[in-house]
Motif scaffolding. Structure first.
Motif, PDB file in Angstrom:
ATOM      1  N   HIS A  52       0.860  -1.177   0.000  1.00  0.00           N
ATOM      2  CA  HIS A  52       0.000   0.000   0.000  1.00  0.00           C
ATOM      3  C   HIS A  52       0.903   1.237   0.000  1.00  0.00           C
ATOM      4  N   HIS A  53       0.944   1.918  -1.134  1.00  0.00           N
ATOM      5  CA  HIS A  53       1.742   3.131  -1.244  1.00  0.00           C
ATOM      6  C   HIS A  53       0.917   4.344  -0.813  1.00  0.00           C
ATOM      7  N   ARG A  54       1.581   5.331  -0.279  1.00  0.00           N
ATOM      8  CA  ARG A  54       0.860   6.524   0.169  1.00  0.00           C
ATOM      9  C   ARG A  54       0.169   7.242  -0.974  1.00  0.00           C
ATOM     10  N   GLN A  55       0.807   7.287  -2.120  1.00  0.00           N
ATOM     11  CA  GLN A  55       0.290   8.071  -3.227  1.00  0.00           C
ATOM     12  C   GLN A  55      -0.395   7.237  -4.308  1.00  0.00           C
ATOM     13  N   ARG A  56      -0.544   5.926  -4.063  1.00  0.00           N
ATOM     14  CA  ARG A  56      -1.112   5.070  -5.100  1.00  0.00           C
ATOM     15  C   ARG A  56      -2.028   4.016  -4.484  1.00  0.00           C
ATOM     16  N   PRO A  57      -3.298   3.972  -4.867  1.00  0.00           N
ATOM     17  CA  PRO A  57      -4.203   2.950  -4.316  1.00  0.00           C
ATOM     18  C   PRO A  57      -3.708   1.544  -4.657  1.00  0.00           C
ATOM     19  N   TRP A  58      -3.968   0.599  -3.751  1.00  0.00           N
ATOM     20  CA  TRP A  58      -3.492  -0.763  -3.977  1.00  0.00           C
ATOM     21  C   TRP A  58      -4.134  -1.386  -5.212  1.00  0.00           C
ATOM     22  N   ASP A  96      -4.692   0.069  -8.006  1.00  0.00           N
ATOM     23  CA  ASP A  96      -3.902   0.466  -9.178  1.00  0.00           C
ATOM     24  C   ASP A  96      -2.666  -0.423  -9.315  1.00  0.00           C
ATOM     25  N   GLU A  97      -2.086  -0.792  -8.164  1.00  0.00           N
ATOM     26  CA  GLU A  97      -0.919  -1.672  -8.186  1.00  0.00           C
ATOM     27  C   GLU A  97      -1.286  -3.025  -8.784  1.00  0.00           C
ATOM     28  N   SER A 138      -1.881  -3.031 -12.515  1.00  0.00           N
ATOM     29  CA  SER A 138      -0.662  -3.062 -13.336  1.00  0.00           C
ATOM     30  C   SER A 138      -0.147  -4.486 -13.509  1.00  0.00           C
TER      31      SER A 138
END
Length: 297
Positions: free
Chosen positions: A272-278, A280-281, A284
Motif C-alpha cells: 500500500h503506497h501513500r500516493q497510489r491505491p493498492w 492500481d498496483e 498493473s
C-alpha cells in the motif's frame, strides 16, 4: 529419506490411523474444537492433560500432533499390527533417551479428510532450517477451500509445500502436478500422496514453471512466498526478491500455462503506497494478460 520401504506399508499406516480415529473429528472430540490446528502455547498444558490415557488415539495425538515423547510400549500398542521399527526406518519416528521413549520427527496433521506430514511448528523461530516445510495453516487452507471444484484434466499446485492444495484438487482432477523449489517439500509431498492413496499426483523440484515446460493446465493453484520482507533465508516464505514482485511475475507467467477456459487461483500480498491505491498496483499486474482477472481483498 522419508517414506516406508514397502509400498503396502502406506496402506497399512492409513489403516492404523483410521482404526484409532486419528482424523479431524476424532481429535476435535478429544481436544475440544478445532483450535489444535493452530495451537497457542497456552493450549498445550490442557492438550497434555486431555491425552494422558494410553489409548491409541491419545497416544497418536501426543506423538504425531503434539510431538511429545511417548513410552515405547504405548507407541507399539497404538501402531499395531505395524512394527515400531517400520516407522523408524521410514524417517517418521525415533527412539530417544535412556528411558526408551519415542519421539516423532515430523508432525502428522489430519485436515480436510487427509493426513499430512510436515515439520513441527514448535521449532524455535530463530532456529528454523532453510528447507523447513510448513503444515496446513491459514493461507494454505484458504486456498484449498476456495479452489474451484471443476473437472480438470490437469491441475498444477505451484509451491506445493506439504501438498494440501494438490491433494485436495486430485478429487476432481485427472492429473495433478505439484512443484516446489524446496526438495524437502517435494519429498514430503510425495510421502503425503502415497499415505493418502493418491496415485495421480506427480511432484517435481523447481522454481515457478521451470519443472513443467510445455504443459498447459485447466487449474493452477498457488500459495507462494508472498510475505513482503527483507529476509531471504526461508524457502517457504522468502522468494529472494521482494514478495509482491515474485507474485506479480508468477501471475503474469501463469496465463501462458493455462488452457482455454483455465483458471489460476493464487494468494498474494500487495504493498500500500501513500500516493497510489493498492487496486492500481494490482491492475498493473494484470495489464495485457489476455484473460480476465478477479481480485478479492
Amino acid at each position: 529419506m522419508i517414506g516406508f520401504r514397502k509400498p503396502q506399508d502406506f496402506e497399512r499406516a492409513r489403516h492404523v490411523l483410521d482404526a484409532a480415529r486419528y482424523r479431524s473429528e476424532g481429535i476435535d472430540a478429544v481436544l475440544g474444537g478445532a483450535g489444535w490446528l493452530t495451537p497457542r502455547a497456552i493450549d498445550l498444558p490442557r492438550y497434555d492433560h486431555l491425552t494422558r490415557t494410553e489409548i491409541p488415539l491419545h497416544t497418536l495425538i501426543r506423538l504425531l500432533l503434539l510431538r511429545l515423547p511417548v513410552t515405547e510400549a504405548a507407541v507399539c500398542s497404538a501402531l499395531a499390527p505395524m512394527a515400531l521399527e517400520t516407522w523408524v526406518e521410514a524417517g517418521i519416528l525415533e527412539s530417544v533417551g535412556a528411558d526408551g521413549t519415542v519421539l516423532s520427527r515430523l508432525q502428522m496433521i489430519p485436515v480436510e479428510g487427509l493426513v499430512l506430514a510436515a515439520d513441527s511448528p514448535r521449532l524455535d523461530r530463530t532456529d528454523i532450517p532453510d528447507d523447513y516445510v510448513m503444515g496446513p495453516g491459514g493461507s494454505s487452507l484458504q486456498l484449498a477451500w476456495s479452489a474451484l471444484p471443476t473437472v480438470s484434466e490437469c491441475t498444477l499446485d505451484l509451491g506445493c509445500g506439504s501438498g494440501l492444495a494438490g491433494l485436495q484438487a486430485s478429487a476432481f482432477s485427472r492429473r495433478v502436478l505439484a512443484t516446489d523449489i524446496n526438495p524437502r517439500a517435494i519429498e514430503i509431498t510425495r510421502f503425503n500422496a502415497l499415505l493418502n492413496g493418491c496415485a495421480t499426483l506427480d511432484a517435481r523440484v523447481g522454481s515457478l514453471f521451470e519443472p513443467v515446460p510445455g504443459e498447459r493446465f485447466d487449474l493452477i493453484l498457488s500459495n507462494p512466498p508472498f510475505v513482503i520482507t527483507p529476509e531471504s533465508h526461508l524457502l517457504l516464505r522468502d522468494s529472494g526478491v521482494r514478495g509482491d514482485m515474485f507474485c506479480k511475475e508468477l501471475l503474469r507467467q501463469s496465463s501462458e500455462f493455462l488452457r482455454e477456459g483455465g483458471v489460476c487461483q493464487m494468494l498474494a500480498n500487495v504493498p500500500h503506497h501513500r500516493q497510489r491505491p493498492w487496486m492500481d498496483e494490482v491492475a498493473s499486474w494484470c495489464e495485457d494478460l489476455g484473460c480476465d482477472a478477479l481480485v478479492l481483498n
